[in-house]
Enzyme design. Structure first.
Site, mmCIF file in Angstrom:
data_model
loop_
_atom_site.group_PDB
_atom_site.id
_atom_site.type_symbol
_atom_site.label_atom_id
_atom_site.label_comp_id
_atom_site.label_asym_id
_atom_site.label_seq_id
_atom_site.Cartn_x
_atom_site.Cartn_y
_atom_site.Cartn_z
ATOM 1 N N GLY A 126 0.866 -1.167 0.000
ATOM 2 C CA GLY A 126 0.000 0.000 0.000
ATOM 3 C C GLY A 126 0.902 1.216 0.000
ATOM 4 N N LYS A 151 6.001 11.389 -2.037
ATOM 5 C CA LYS A 151 6.971 10.321 -1.821
ATOM 6 C C LYS A 151 7.931 10.805 -0.744
ATOM 7 C CE LYS A 151 10.114 7.268 -4.411
ATOM 8 N NZ LYS A 151 10.675 6.980 -5.768
ATOM 9 N N ASP A 199 1.687 -2.622 -8.852
ATOM 10 C CA ASP A 199 1.452 -1.493 -7.946
ATOM 11 C C ASP A 199 2.172 -0.236 -8.425
ATOM 12 O OD1 ASP A 199 3.705 -3.240 -7.078
ATOM 13 O OD2 ASP A 199 4.108 -1.593 -5.701
ATOM 14 N N ASN A 200 2.934 -0.336 -9.516
ATOM 15 C CA ASN A 200 3.585 0.836 -10.113
ATOM 16 C C ASN A 200 2.944 1.231 -11.441
ATOM 17 O OD1 ASN A 200 5.414 1.096 -8.042
ATOM 18 N ND2 ASN A 200 7.043 -0.019 -9.084
ATOM 19 N N ASP A 211 6.785 6.839 -10.335
ATOM 20 C CA ASP A 211 7.506 6.090 -9.308
ATOM 21 C C ASP A 211 8.866 5.627 -9.814
ATOM 22 O OD1 ASP A 211 8.017 5.148 -6.838
ATOM 23 O OD2 ASP A 211 6.612 3.485 -6.884
#
Length: 457
Positions: free
Chosen positions: A93, A116, A263-264, A273
């Site tokens: 997550g 980030k 997840d990217n 990312d």
């Protein structure tokens, strides 16, 4: 995403609040020892009405994360799962970032501000939730270069140094810390759908589909697509189209992302990312960017397959709320869409008007053969052959069949193109690390933006 928009008014649009209760968790940002503004992207800020913020207000919002007016009342760390190097992981997550705000641009499209390095969340596991300053500098350089090349990418909106000393195993430590803010169209990842499907939260899955379709106003599948009115089918068609385009833009740009996990991958097909990224020093299909990618899963030439595989994982998640045949039909479009995008973008980078036929594909094939045999850096190849110049033998013959676009700008008459190879990245960081000299970074950003204007012209 428009690249040089006219300034617009600030228009908050926190629509994620409609699904936030089951999509994420409210979190608090880290309380940093200091906040020193190092980079603010006023060009991107103009797109969402924030370019006139004084520096002190910019730091309050993007270093201390005081909410923007009429926007999200608190940051939201999103919940998702994901395949990481093809291994399913339900224990992830937003572990060092969160969604901070949502705004509209001049075209009424939603844009997200995400972070980030903003601190720990319920998904940090054993991580400290922080970002190194070097990692932030590398993300600035990656996004600016990709934007200049016409790749759909998140933009580095802000970098603020935060005054902590971080320990990292893959760079000299202790090292300086920072918090970064990104601007992109969506923070929703393929892994967000995977999580809901695994948990059998079918109603929430349908709600997430409806939410994500708001990022595609007016977009529809082809007229002959089966069940084209079904929301899940509509969404998958849009994602497949954009993933195919993104894959082609990576290949033509000579870019290796390094970590193309589900997840990217977000549902608007934007690159984001940036960890162990690289630009190719030569045309090497097996080139990898991540030192830990021992099997070469995300090597340069395998990126299109990786994005197709990731799109298929979205289709699998949607299968729990939709019949399979129309989803398969959407996935079948990936290959042709990718080949068409590859040919079109290849012509455009060479400064040739695409023909839209088999000759375009022959041009790509002959160019790749020339790149492999010569070991010429891709940036140099496209620069040297701009407009069809300096080509001979079969490559010259096929370029002669094209009409060139305008190529008389001084940039194209120079000695060499702008590049972003690892040696220059390290040199820019070394100036900051050793002398706190930010001049080389800002000079490079200016140069890349100039190159982008020339490419777009």
């Amino acid at each position: 995403m428009p690249r040089n928009p006219d300034p617009v008014a600030y228009r908050p649009a926190p629509i994620i609040g409609e699904v936030a209760q089951w999509l994420g968790d409210p979190v608090a940002p880290a309380d940093f020892p200091q906040t020193v503004l190092r980079f603010r992207n006023d060009r991107a800020a103009a797109q969402v009405g924030l370019q006139s913020l004084p520096d002190e207000d910019w730091i309050r919002h993007f270093g201390r994360f005081e909410p923007l007016a009429d926007n999200l009342p608190h940051p939201l760390a999103l919940r998702y799962h994901g395949h990481q190097f093809r291994v399913y992981n339900p224990d992830i997550g937003d572990g060092r970032g969160f969604l901070f705000a949502q705004l509209k641009d001049g075209g009424d499209r939603i844009l997200d501000l995400g972070t980030k390095g903003s601190g720990q969340t319920p998904y940090s596991r054993q991580g400290d939730g922080r970002l190194t300053l070097k990692g932030a500098v590398r993300e600035i350089l990656a996004t600016e270069m990709l934007e200049a090349l016409g790749v759909e990418t998140s933009r580095t909106f802000s970098v603020i140094e935060t005054g902590e000393q971080l320990e990292r195993g893959d760079e000299p430590s202790p090292t300086r810390s920072a918090v970064l803010v990104r601007l992109q169209h969506s923070h929703i990842r393929i892994g967000s759908f995977q999580r809901l499907a695994l948990l059998e939260e079918h109603d929430h899955l349908r709600e997430l589909v409806d939410y994500c379709l708001r990022h595609y106003p007016g977009a529809e599948p082809p007229d002959d697509a089966p069940d084209r009115g079904e929301p899940a089918v509509r969404l998958l068609h849009q994602v497949v189209e954009r993933m195919a385009e993104l894959a082609a833009s990576y290949m033509v740009g000579g870019f290796v992302h390094g970590v193309l996990n589900t997840d990217n991958m977000n549902i608007t097909g934007e690159s984001f990312d940036y960890g162990p990224w690289r630009f190719l020093p030569r045309w090497e299909p097996g080139f990898t960017a991540a030192y830990f990618d021992h099997a070469g899963l995300y090597a340069f030439a395998r990126q299109p397959e990786a994005m197709r595989w990731n799109s298929a994982q979205l289709a699998i998640a949607l299968r729990s709320i939709c019949e399979a045949p129309p989803l398969i039909a959407a996935m079948d479009r990936f290959g042709p869409l990718y080949e068409a995008a590859m040919a079109r973008r290849w012509c455009q980078r060479l400064g040739l008007k695409p023909r839209g036929d088999e000759v375009d594909r022959q041009l790509v094939s002959l160019s790749e053969a020339a790149l492999r045999s010569s070991n010429e850096p891709p940036d140099a190849f496209f620069f040297r052959h701009r407009g069809g110049r300096n080509a001979d033998h079969a490559l010259g013959e096929i370029m002669a069949q094209y009409e060139a676009v305008e190529n008389d700008h001084d940039y194209w008459q120079g000695d060499r193109p702008e590049t972003m190879l690892i040696d220059e990245v390290e040199a820019i960081w070394a100036a900051i690390d050793r002398d706190d000299d930010w001049g080389p970074l800002h000079a490079k950003v200016d140069a890349l933006r100039g190159m982008g204007e020339v490419h777009r012209a």
